[in-house]
Design a protein around this motif. Structure first.
Motif, PDB file in Angstrom:
ATOM      1  N   ALA A 223       0.824  -1.216   0.000  1.00 40.03           N
ATOM      2  CA  ALA A 223       0.000   0.000   0.000  1.00 40.03           C
ATOM      3  C   ALA A 223       0.855   1.262   0.000  1.00 40.03           C
ATOM      4  O   ALA A 223       1.801   1.387   0.784  1.00 40.03           O
ATOM      5  CB  ALA A 223      -0.937  -0.005   1.208  1.00 40.03           C
ATOM      6  N   VAL A 224       0.509   2.203  -0.866  1.00 37.51           N
ATOM      7  CA  VAL A 224       1.204   3.487  -0.943  1.00 37.51           C
ATOM      8  C   VAL A 224       0.579   4.434   0.075  1.00 37.51           C
ATOM      9  O   VAL A 224      -0.620   4.723   0.001  1.00 37.51           O
ATOM     10  CB  VAL A 224       1.087   4.094  -2.360  1.00 37.51           C
ATOM     11  N   PRO A 225       1.341   4.934   1.040  1.00 39.67           N
ATOM     12  CA  PRO A 225       0.782   5.842   2.046  1.00 39.67           C
ATOM     13  C   PRO A 225       0.065   7.028   1.407  1.00 39.67           C
ATOM     14  O   PRO A 225       0.574   7.648   0.474  1.00 39.67           O
ATOM     15  CB  PRO A 225       2.016   6.301   2.836  1.00 39.67           C
ATOM     16  N   GLY A 226      -1.118   7.319   1.918  1.00 42.18           N
ATOM     17  CA  GLY A 226      -1.924   8.417   1.389  1.00 42.18           C
ATOM     18  C   GLY A 226      -2.915   7.981   0.338  1.00 42.18           C
ATOM     19  O   GLY A 226      -3.988   8.557   0.203  1.00 42.18           O
ATOM     20  N   VAL A 227      -2.566   6.940  -0.436  1.00 37.68           N
ATOM     21  CA  VAL A 227      -3.443   6.416  -1.484  1.00 37.68           C
ATOM     22  C   VAL A 227      -4.141   5.150  -1.014  1.00 37.68           C
ATOM     23  O   VAL A 227      -5.302   4.895  -1.367  1.00 37.68           O
ATOM     24  CB  VAL A 227      -2.644   6.131  -2.778  1.00 37.68           C
ATOM     25  N   GLU A 228      -3.455   4.336  -0.204  1.00 38.03           N
ATOM     26  CA  GLU A 228      -3.998   3.071   0.267  1.00 38.03           C
ATOM     27  C   GLU A 228      -3.680   2.902   1.753  1.00 38.03           C
ATOM     28  O   GLU A 228      -2.693   3.443   2.250  1.00 38.03           O
ATOM     29  CB  GLU A 228      -3.369   1.898  -0.498  1.00 38.03           C
ATOM     30  N   GLU A 229      -4.487   2.088   2.421  1.00 38.68           N
ATOM     31  CA  GLU A 229      -4.201   1.752   3.810  1.00 38.68           C
ATOM     32  C   GLU A 229      -4.996   0.509   4.214  1.00 38.68           C
ATOM     33  O   GLU A 229      -5.997   0.156   3.573  1.00 38.68           O
ATOM     34  CB  GLU A 229      -4.553   2.905   4.748  1.00 38.68           C
ATOM     35  N   TRP A 230      -4.530  -0.150   5.276  1.00 44.14           N
ATOM     36  CA  TRP A 230      -5.268  -1.236   5.906  1.00 44.14           C
ATOM     37  C   TRP A 230      -5.767  -0.707   7.241  1.00 44.14           C
ATOM     38  O   TRP A 230      -4.985  -0.311   8.084  1.00 44.14           O
ATOM     39  CB  TRP A 230      -4.381  -2.465   6.109  1.00 44.14           C
ATOM     40  N   ALA A 334      10.931  -0.016  -0.087  1.00 43.58           N
ATOM     41  CA  ALA A 334      11.530   1.044  -0.902  1.00 43.58           C
ATOM     42  C   ALA A 334      10.579   1.474  -2.023  1.00 43.58           C
ATOM     43  O   ALA A 334      10.477   2.674  -2.331  1.00 43.58           O
ATOM     44  CB  ALA A 334      12.853   0.579  -1.485  1.00 43.58           C
ATOM     45  N   ALA A 335       9.900   0.513  -2.633  1.00 43.84           N
ATOM     46  CA  ALA A 335       8.946   0.841  -3.693  1.00 43.84           C
ATOM     47  C   ALA A 335       7.819   1.715  -3.157  1.00 43.84           C
ATOM     48  O   ALA A 335       7.387   2.673  -3.814  1.00 43.84           O
ATOM     49  CB  ALA A 335       8.382  -0.440  -4.293  1.00 43.84           C
ATOM     50  N   ARG A 336       7.332   1.409  -1.956  1.00 43.18           N
ATOM     51  CA  ARG A 336       6.286   2.227  -1.340  1.00 43.18           C
ATOM     52  C   ARG A 336       6.795   3.651  -1.081  1.00 43.18           C
ATOM     53  O   ARG A 336       6.070   4.625  -1.284  1.00 43.18           O
ATOM     54  CB  ARG A 336       5.828   1.603  -0.018  1.00 43.18           C
ATOM     55  N   THR A 337       8.041   3.759  -0.636  1.00 44.47           N
ATOM     56  CA  THR A 337       8.620   5.078  -0.351  1.00 44.47           C
ATOM     57  C   THR A 337       8.711   5.918  -1.618  1.00 44.47           C
ATOM     58  O   THR A 337       8.344   7.104  -1.632  1.00 44.47           O
ATOM     59  CB  THR A 337      10.006   4.922   0.287  1.00 44.47           C
ATOM     60  N   HIS A 338       9.207   5.315  -2.708  1.00 39.29           N
ATOM     61  CA  HIS A 338       9.316   6.040  -3.978  1.00 39.29           C
ATOM     62  C   HIS A 338       7.935   6.497  -4.459  1.00 39.29           C
ATOM     63  O   HIS A 338       7.768   7.642  -4.909  1.00 39.29           O
ATOM     64  CB  HIS A 338       9.969   5.158  -5.046  1.00 39.29           C
ATOM     65  N   ALA A 339       6.952   5.588  -4.373  1.00 38.82           N
ATOM     66  CA  ALA A 339       5.610   5.928  -4.843  1.00 38.82           C
ATOM     67  C   ALA A 339       4.991   7.034  -3.987  1.00 38.82           C
ATOM     68  O   ALA A 339       4.327   7.940  -4.503  1.00 38.82           O
ATOM     69  CB  ALA A 339       4.727   4.684  -4.837  1.00 38.82           C
ATOM     70  N   ALA A 340       5.219   6.974  -2.678  1.00 40.40           N
ATOM     71  CA  ALA A 340       4.662   7.992  -1.784  1.00 40.40           C
ATOM     72  C   ALA A 340       5.233   9.376  -2.091  1.00 40.40           C
ATOM     73  O   ALA A 340       4.515  10.387  -2.049  1.00 40.40           O
ATOM     74  CB  ALA A 340       4.936   7.610  -0.328  1.00 40.40           C
ATOM     75  N   ARG A 341       6.512   9.443  -2.417  1.00 39.52           N
ATOM     76  CA  ARG A 341       7.117  10.732  -2.781  1.00 39.52           C
ATOM     77  C   ARG A 341       6.470  11.294  -4.044  1.00 39.52           C
ATOM     78  O   ARG A 341       6.189  12.498  -4.140  1.00 39.52           O
ATOM     79  CB  ARG A 341       8.619  10.544  -2.999  1.00 39.52           C
ATOM     80  N   LEU A 342       6.234  10.422  -5.003  1.00 40.21           N
ATOM     81  CA  LEU A 342       5.610  10.839  -6.256  1.00 40.21           C
ATOM     82  C   LEU A 342       4.193  11.364  -5.996  1.00 40.21           C
ATOM     83  O   LEU A 342       3.775  12.374  -6.568  1.00 40.21           O
ATOM     84  CB  LEU A 342       5.573   9.649  -7.217  1.00 40.21           C
TER      85      LEU A 342
END
Length: 491
Positions: A223-230, A334-342
């Motif tokens: 899950a990308v923070p801000g876009v998805e969550e559990w 790391a993938a989640r971190t990159h996506a969250a920055r974007l």
């Protein structure tokens, strides 16, 4: 299947829910149509006739059964397993293209004339695109009538009808009840949800069995923070839709997925539901998939231990493609971190009173002009990402529900930095190809080695020929042998 009368009769007489959505039973003596698992006493075989779609039943003058509610059946698994013109057309109709662009728009997207599309769909579905879209509008109207407090006139236009009169006539014709009667009937039901402003609560049906562990585990772990969550036992995320945006909460329940949608525009209800169904692969036929995979003695114990694994999909193919590039050769975290920055830099902010969702994932147009130097990525991956979003934004790469799977693969392969793994993971999760395969994936190779399967990509691909056309599901079973968070239902 509807042409195999003997098989259809057996399914109806045994009330086999596995065939719900595959075909519909019309009863000549009563003028109603049902799903195969209808709980009433089955009619005599000579009084049954079978149709491939609810729209064909309605076009023939039959109305929906009030007991089994055939309009709420799972969708036919054929449309997600096939890549031909009719299957692509059905996915587009489900995504609301006919309502927004008409049949000419549907035909143009598929590269055919209106007449050719109508002929092909009518020959296989027993009804044309307009009738199929009308049946979908009727189902949407029923959901809005029963689960919201919207005035009925607003329901009519939100469901896609051009006038209140057409809405009233269609609802009466399909359900044998006026819209007001449907709402009153739902209000008397003990199971009826209490409508909340802007929120729609419903159940998403599926064919059993369904193992939610890898499905929801994967969505929660990536899950990308801000876009998805559990949150509170449900996967929640934001959705970008044609008329606005939404947030959705999806939670596994026995026999269905609990769905809670908060829409900014109710006209997006049908599209939002269809995207959630694709995300969770709810129209799959797990019995057919698992039967094929069980034929391999190596996979049989994995299937028997957790039957009904689904392939996690996506609500936005372009979003997933971007995330696949961001995830190349890095960890899940790391993938989640990159996506969250974007997302923080280019995504649109939203309000979420019920949780912690803050943004919509940026569309390709918003990313097309991003500065590569601002990306904390290796130079080669910056090039890969910027080339991808440019191709998505200018239309040279199409990843929509109408995409030709092999054509999309060819375009992806031609982009810099796209190897077999990235192309196939996009084909599996964004395009929905059930036969996509990742023989070079580290998790797949590790599982293959542990199970005694060939470990090299070429040899494993040769062995996997017996798993076709369900190799994407075989990948899920192989991945599940690893003790990774993506394989466990979040606590």
């Amino acid at each position: 299947m509807h042409t195999d009368t003997e098989r259809c009769v057996r399914a109806v007489q045994s009330k086999d829910s596995r065939f719900d959505g595959w075909f519909f039973t019309a009863v000549l003596t009563t003028g109603i149509y049902c799903r195969p698992s209808c709980p009433v006493v089955p009619p005599k075989p000579e009084n049954m006739t079978f149709y491939p779609s609810a729209a064909a039943c309605q076009q023939a003058g039959f109305r929906a059964c009030k007991r089994c509610r055939p309009d709420t059946s799972p969708g036919s698994p054929e449309w997600n397993a096939r890549a031909d013109t009719v299957a692509r057309a059905m996915r587009l109709i489900g995504d609301g293209v006919v309502d927004r662009e008409g049949v000419p728009g549907l035909a143009a997207r598929l590269g055919y004339s209106t007449r050719q599309i109508e002929r092909q769909i009518g020959a296989e579905l027993g009804a044309g695109p307009l009738a199929l879209a009308r049946a979908q509008r009727a189902q949407t109207a029923r959901l809005l009538i029963e689960t919201t407090a919207l005035p009925l006139a607003e329901v009519a236009f939100a469901a896609g009808f051009s006038s209140v009169r057409t809405f009233n006539e269609t609802v009466r014709e399909v359900f044998a009840l006026a819209p007001g009667e449907l709402r009153a009937r739902a209000a008397r039901s003990a199971a009826a949800p209490v409508p909340a402003p802007g929120v729609i609560t419903l159940r998403l049906p599926y064919r059993e069995p369904l193992d939610p562990s890898n499905l929801f585990g994967h969505l929660a772990a990536t899950a990308v923070p801000g876009v998805e969550e559990w949150r509170d036992g449900a996967y929640r995320r934001t959705l970008r839709l044609p008329h606005g945006h939404a947030t959705v909460a999806l939670a596994p329940r026995p026999g269905h997925i609990a769905c809670r949608l908060a829409l900014t525009d109710p006209r997006d209800l049908t599209i939002a539901i269809n995207r959630c169904r694709r995300l969770l692969d709810l129209d799959a036929d797990p019995v057919a998939v698992d039967e094929r995979l069980r034929a391999d003695p190596v996979l049989r114990p994995l299937v028997d231990a957790a039957p009904g694994r689904r392939v996690p999909g996506t609500v936005d193919a372009a979003e997933f493609a971007v995330r696949a590039v961001l995830g190349q050769q890095v960890s899940t975290a790391a993938a989640r971190t990159h996506a969250a920055r974007l997302v923080r830099a280019h995504g649109e902010s939203i309000m979420d009173p019920e949780g912690g969702l803050t943004h919509l994932f940026p569309p390709p147009a918003a990313l097309a002009g991003l500065d590569p130097e601002a990306l904390a990525l290796p130079r080669s991956r910056r090039t890969t990402l910027t080339t991808l979003v440019t191709a998505l934004a200018d239309g040279s790469l199409g990843l929509g529900v109408d995409s030709d799977w092999e054509e999309a693969r060819a375009v992806l392969h031609a982009l810099p930095g796209f190897g077999p793994w990235t192309v196939e993971v996009i084909a599996m999760r964004a395009l929905g190809d059930p036969d996509a395969f990742l023989p070079g994936d580290l998790g797949v190779r590790r599982a293959a080695h542990a199970l005694g399967l060939p470990a090299t990509p070429a040899a494993l691909t040769a062995h996997a020929a017996g798993w076709r056309p369900w190799r994407a599901y075989a990948v899920q079973y192989l991945w599940a042998t690893d003790d990774h968070p993506v394989n466990h239902l979040p606590s």
